[in-house]
Each structure stands twice: as structure tokens, then as C-alpha cells.
Design a protein around this motif. Structure first.
Motif, PDB file in Angstrom:
ATOM      1  N   LEU A  29       0.840  -1.190   0.000  1.00  0.00           N
ATOM      2  CA  LEU A  29       0.000   0.000   0.000  1.00  0.00           C
ATOM      3  C   LEU A  29       0.878   1.243   0.000  1.00  0.00           C
ATOM      4  O   LEU A  29       1.941   1.266   0.624  1.00  0.00           O
ATOM      5  CB  LEU A  29      -0.916   0.031   1.230  1.00  0.00           C
ATOM      6  CG  LEU A  29      -1.891  -1.137   1.388  1.00  0.00           C
ATOM      7  CD1 LEU A  29      -2.669  -0.992   2.691  1.00  0.00           C
ATOM      8  CD2 LEU A  29      -2.843  -1.230   0.205  1.00  0.00           C
ATOM      9  N   MET A  30       0.390   2.267  -0.700  1.00  0.00           N
ATOM     10  CA  MET A  30       1.151   3.504  -0.809  1.00  0.00           C
ATOM     11  C   MET A  30       0.205   4.684  -0.662  1.00  0.00           C
ATOM     12  O   MET A  30      -0.904   4.675  -1.209  1.00  0.00           O
ATOM     13  CB  MET A  30       1.830   3.566  -2.182  1.00  0.00           C
ATOM     14  CG  MET A  30       2.802   4.710  -2.350  1.00  0.00           C
ATOM     15  SD  MET A  30       3.586   4.617  -3.978  1.00  0.00           S
ATOM     16  CE  MET A  30       2.249   5.203  -5.013  1.00  0.00           C
ATOM     17  N   THR A  31       0.607   5.685   0.102  1.00  0.00           N
ATOM     18  CA  THR A  31      -0.142   6.932   0.175  1.00  0.00           C
ATOM     19  C   THR A  31       0.757   8.048  -0.342  1.00  0.00           C
ATOM     20  O   THR A  31       1.978   8.010  -0.181  1.00  0.00           O
ATOM     21  CB  THR A  31      -0.568   7.256   1.620  1.00  0.00           C
ATOM     22  OG1 THR A  31       0.556   7.701   2.373  1.00  0.00           O
ATOM     23  CG2 THR A  31      -1.184   6.041   2.299  1.00  0.00           C
ATOM     24  N   PHE A  32       0.151   9.020  -0.966  1.00  0.00           N
ATOM     25  CA  PHE A  32       0.906  10.183  -1.435  1.00  0.00           C
ATOM     26  C   PHE A  32      -0.021  11.385  -1.444  1.00  0.00           C
ATOM     27  O   PHE A  32      -1.252  11.245  -1.436  1.00  0.00           O
ATOM     28  CB  PHE A  32       1.501   9.938  -2.831  1.00  0.00           C
ATOM     29  CG  PHE A  32       0.486   9.570  -3.880  1.00  0.00           C
ATOM     30  CD1 PHE A  32      -0.119  10.527  -4.667  1.00  0.00           C
ATOM     31  CD2 PHE A  32       0.137   8.240  -4.090  1.00  0.00           C
ATOM     32  CE1 PHE A  32      -1.055  10.193  -5.627  1.00  0.00           C
ATOM     33  CE2 PHE A  32      -0.802   7.885  -5.055  1.00  0.00           C
ATOM     34  CZ  PHE A  32      -1.397   8.864  -5.828  1.00  0.00           C
ATOM     35  N   TYR A  85       8.585   2.903   4.052  1.00  0.00           N
ATOM     36  CA  TYR A  85       9.487   3.602   3.142  1.00  0.00           C
ATOM     37  C   TYR A  85       8.953   4.987   2.801  1.00  0.00           C
ATOM     38  O   TYR A  85       7.747   5.172   2.593  1.00  0.00           O
ATOM     39  CB  TYR A  85       9.660   2.783   1.857  1.00  0.00           C
ATOM     40  CG  TYR A  85      10.293   1.436   2.113  1.00  0.00           C
ATOM     41  CD1 TYR A  85      11.678   1.284   2.114  1.00  0.00           C
ATOM     42  CD2 TYR A  85       9.507   0.320   2.385  1.00  0.00           C
ATOM     43  CE1 TYR A  85      12.266   0.045   2.367  1.00  0.00           C
ATOM     44  CE2 TYR A  85      10.086  -0.915   2.646  1.00  0.00           C
ATOM     45  CZ  TYR A  85      11.457  -1.052   2.630  1.00  0.00           C
ATOM     46  OH  TYR A  85      12.041  -2.273   2.901  1.00  0.00           O
ATOM     47  N   GLY A  86       9.864   5.931   2.742  1.00  0.00           N
ATOM     48  CA  GLY A  86       9.551   7.289   2.326  1.00  0.00           C
ATOM     49  C   GLY A  86      10.414   7.683   1.147  1.00  0.00           C
ATOM     50  O   GLY A  86      11.134   6.858   0.566  1.00  0.00           O
ATOM     51  N   PHE A 114       3.764  12.742   2.992  1.00  0.00           N
ATOM     52  CA  PHE A 114       3.568  13.054   1.576  1.00  0.00           C
ATOM     53  C   PHE A 114       3.815  11.837   0.691  1.00  0.00           C
ATOM     54  O   PHE A 114       3.320  11.762  -0.434  1.00  0.00           O
ATOM     55  CB  PHE A 114       4.450  14.227   1.135  1.00  0.00           C
ATOM     56  CG  PHE A 114       5.922  13.905   1.021  1.00  0.00           C
ATOM     57  CD1 PHE A 114       6.442  13.360  -0.134  1.00  0.00           C
ATOM     58  CD2 PHE A 114       6.777  14.179   2.083  1.00  0.00           C
ATOM     59  CE1 PHE A 114       7.794  13.065  -0.234  1.00  0.00           C
ATOM     60  CE2 PHE A 114       8.132  13.892   1.991  1.00  0.00           C
ATOM     61  CZ  PHE A 114       8.643  13.325   0.827  1.00  0.00           C
ATOM     62  N   PHE A 115       4.589  10.845   1.211  1.00  0.00           N
ATOM     63  CA  PHE A 115       4.797   9.581   0.505  1.00  0.00           C
ATOM     64  C   PHE A 115       5.133   8.514   1.531  1.00  0.00           C
ATOM     65  O   PHE A 115       6.130   8.630   2.249  1.00  0.00           O
ATOM     66  CB  PHE A 115       5.931   9.696  -0.516  1.00  0.00           C
ATOM     67  CG  PHE A 115       6.226   8.398  -1.233  1.00  0.00           C
ATOM     68  CD1 PHE A 115       5.537   8.051  -2.382  1.00  0.00           C
ATOM     69  CD2 PHE A 115       7.184   7.519  -0.737  1.00  0.00           C
ATOM     70  CE1 PHE A 115       5.794   6.842  -3.029  1.00  0.00           C
ATOM     71  CE2 PHE A 115       7.454   6.307  -1.373  1.00  0.00           C
ATOM     72  CZ  PHE A 115       6.748   5.969  -2.524  1.00  0.00           C
ATOM     73  N   MET A 116       4.303   7.475   1.601  1.00  0.00           N
ATOM     74  CA  MET A 116       4.542   6.367   2.513  1.00  0.00           C
ATOM     75  C   MET A 116       4.244   5.058   1.788  1.00  0.00           C
ATOM     76  O   MET A 116       3.209   4.942   1.115  1.00  0.00           O
ATOM     77  CB  MET A 116       3.666   6.474   3.771  1.00  0.00           C
ATOM     78  CG  MET A 116       3.868   7.750   4.576  1.00  0.00           C
ATOM     79  SD  MET A 116       2.945   7.786   6.155  1.00  0.00           S
ATOM     80  CE  MET A 116       1.237   7.859   5.574  1.00  0.00           C
ATOM     81  N   LEU A 117       5.120   4.092   1.935  1.00  0.00           N
ATOM     82  CA  LEU A 117       4.970   2.776   1.313  1.00  0.00           C
ATOM     83  C   LEU A 117       5.176   1.720   2.384  1.00  0.00           C
ATOM     84  O   LEU A 117       6.180   1.751   3.113  1.00  0.00           O
ATOM     85  CB  LEU A 117       5.999   2.606   0.189  1.00  0.00           C
ATOM     86  CG  LEU A 117       6.101   1.222  -0.448  1.00  0.00           C
ATOM     87  CD1 LEU A 117       4.857   0.918  -1.274  1.00  0.00           C
ATOM     88  CD2 LEU A 117       7.352   1.126  -1.316  1.00  0.00           C
ATOM     89  N   PHE A 118       4.240   0.758   2.477  1.00  0.00           N
ATOM     90  CA  PHE A 118       4.322  -0.259   3.510  1.00  0.00           C
ATOM     91  C   PHE A 118       3.518  -1.477   3.062  1.00  0.00           C
ATOM     92  O   PHE A 118       2.650  -1.385   2.188  1.00  0.00           O
ATOM     93  CB  PHE A 118       3.775   0.277   4.838  1.00  0.00           C
ATOM     94  CG  PHE A 118       2.433   0.954   4.715  1.00  0.00           C
ATOM     95  CD1 PHE A 118       1.258   0.248   4.895  1.00  0.00           C
ATOM     96  CD2 PHE A 118       2.356   2.304   4.383  1.00  0.00           C
ATOM     97  CE1 PHE A 118       0.027   0.870   4.751  1.00  0.00           C
ATOM     98  CE2 PHE A 118       1.117   2.943   4.241  1.00  0.00           C
ATOM     99  CZ  PHE A 118      -0.050   2.220   4.423  1.00  0.00           C
TER     100      PHE A 118
END
Length: 249
Positions: free
Chosen positions: A87-90, A115-116, A145-149
Motif C-alpha cells: 500500500l502507498m499513500t501520497f 518507506y519514504g 507526503f509519501f509512505m509505502l508499507f
């Protein structure tokens, strides 16, 4: 890697249009979370056949812009964690390079870490998304502003709980609380891809153009030096498909 993404866009369609095709092309599924009244964002997403979750939980219980609640509700409503991989948020004002996914996959990515990315600042009106010559913001930990997990990361809350903290009346703090689920050594800033950040940081925590309320939030923070005081006493209920899903009734 199956990669799903989520982005909030309310009154940001002029900025999101600069990046949306790039994000969409690299994601296996994308959800845009917006308000019921933001017609421009609705139209932008419809033109690209991109899923939306439209909600006004942003403003429930007197909040100015409860981003954590809106994202959590969308994840429930769209089943984004169901059978998910990564999953990723931005943010809507972040522009990745065209080949961002290819760059991402060159990194060793492992469950158990968040991860950023690094960001380079650019004016809102630019159409030049090169990082060359643009200042890079200093960063020592993962920022929202950017997260990946990974969706099955043991650091995450249970799937029947909100993924993000829903107790904040603005767009700040929820990401800090979220990232603190991982110890500092498991917060990894990727060297690539690098992002363009359009406009100033922390400018629209209370919603775009709502500068007066943002000024009040920051003024109180300067006095108390404790952002924990900003927490809402009564967080909102979250809904999916016409029924309340949190807190459970």
C-alpha cells in the motif's frame, strides 16, 4: 509486487492533474479520496476512469480537515486492504518521475519497514517536473507526503480498525502517529524515486485556502509546544456502503 495507492484531493484538482496519470500508470489500483462537493476532482477522476471515495467526514464533529478519518473511511469502503500486497499513500501536490515504479522496484523492499522518499520543492504553477536545480527538503524520517508499507505488516492496526489515526482535526499529525508504529531504524528513506513537491509544505493542513484557521492552529502550537493538545475528544464515526463501520455498532 501488487501495489495499491490512495491520495486525498479536495480543492487540489489543479495540482493533482499534473501527477494523476503518472501515479495511475504505475499502480495496480488507485483511490482518490475527495469531498462530496469537489466537482472538479470528480470530473478529473471520471475523465481518467479512476475510482473515488466521496465523503464529508473531513469536517465531522467540527474538524477543519480530518485527513486521517477520510483516508481510513475510504480504505474500509473500497476494501483496499482486502487481499492486498503493498500500500502507498501520497499527497495531491506530489509529482513523481514518469518511471517512478521502475525506480522503486530497484530498491530492496521488505515487509516490516515503512518507506519514504525525498522531495524537491517547486512552485505550484510549474509544468517542469525535473528535480535538477531544485532544492531538496532535509528529511530524517518518513513523512506523510509519501509512505509505502506492506498491508500485512505486523506494525499495522487490525484490518477492522481504522488504518490511520482519526483523532486529528486537520491534515497534520496522523502521519507522524502512523510512522511511529515502526522503530526509527525501520523507517527507510529511498534514494529513488525522488519527488517534486508543488508549493509550500504545511500550508493547507486545515484545507486549501483556509489560512486563518491554520494560523490559529500554528499559533497555539507555538504557545504550548505540544501538538498532542490538538487531538479531538470526539472522533467521527466512519461509514462504508451506507453503514457505520467504526466504531462498530
Amino acid at each position: 509486487m501488487n501495489l495499491r495507492g490512495i491520495v486525498v484531493c479536495v480543492d487540489y484538482s489543479d495540482l493533482l492533474r499534473k501527477s494523476l496519470r503518472r501515479w495511475h500508470a504505475g499502480l495496480d489500483r488507485l483511490i482518490v479520496v475527495t469531498s462530496t462537493r469537489d466537482v472538479k476532482t470528480h470530473q478529473l477522476c471520471e475523465s481518467l476512469n479512476i475510482e473515488t471515495h466521496r465523503t464529508d467526514v473531513f469536517y465531522a464533529n467540527g474538524a477543519s480537515f480530518n485527513k486521517g478519518a477520510a483516508m481510513s473511511e475510504a480504505i474500509f469502503a473500497k476494501g483496499l486492504r482486502d487481499n492486498a500486497d503493498w500500500l502507498m499513500t501520497f499527497d495531491a501536490d506530489i509529482v513523481p518521475p514518469e518511471d517512478w515504479r521502475a525506480q522503486l522496484l530497484k530498491n530492496p523492499i521488505n515487509c516490516g519497514k515503512i518507506y519514504g522518499a525525498y522531495r524537491h520543492m517547486a512552485p505550484e504553477d510549474t509544468e517542469d517536473f525535473s528535480i535538477s536545480g531544485r532544492p531538496r527538503m532535509p528529511q530524517g524520517w518518513v513523512i506523510g507526503f509519501f509512505m509505502l508499507f506492506h498491508s500485512k505488516d505486523p506494525c499495522l492496526p487490525p484490518a477492522d480498525h481504522p488504518l490511520f489515526d482519526i483523532h486529528w482535526p486537520h491534515a497534520g499529525n496522523y502521519d507522524t502517529i502512523f510512522c511511529r508504529r515502526w522503530p526509527k531504524q525501520n523507517q527507510i528513506i529511498l534514494t529513488a524515486p525522488r519527488m517534486i513537491h508543488l508549493g509550500e509544505e504545511r500550508r493547507n493542513w486545515t484545507g486549501r485556502f483556509n489560512t486563518q484557521e491554520l494560523a490559529a492552529v500554528l499559533a497555539k502550537r507555538r504557545v504550548h509546544e505540544d501538538w498532542g493538545r490538538e487531538k479531538m475528544k470526539n472522533p467521527p464515526a466512519l461509514y462504508a456502503n451506507g453503514r457505520q463501520v467504526w466504531p462498530k455498532i
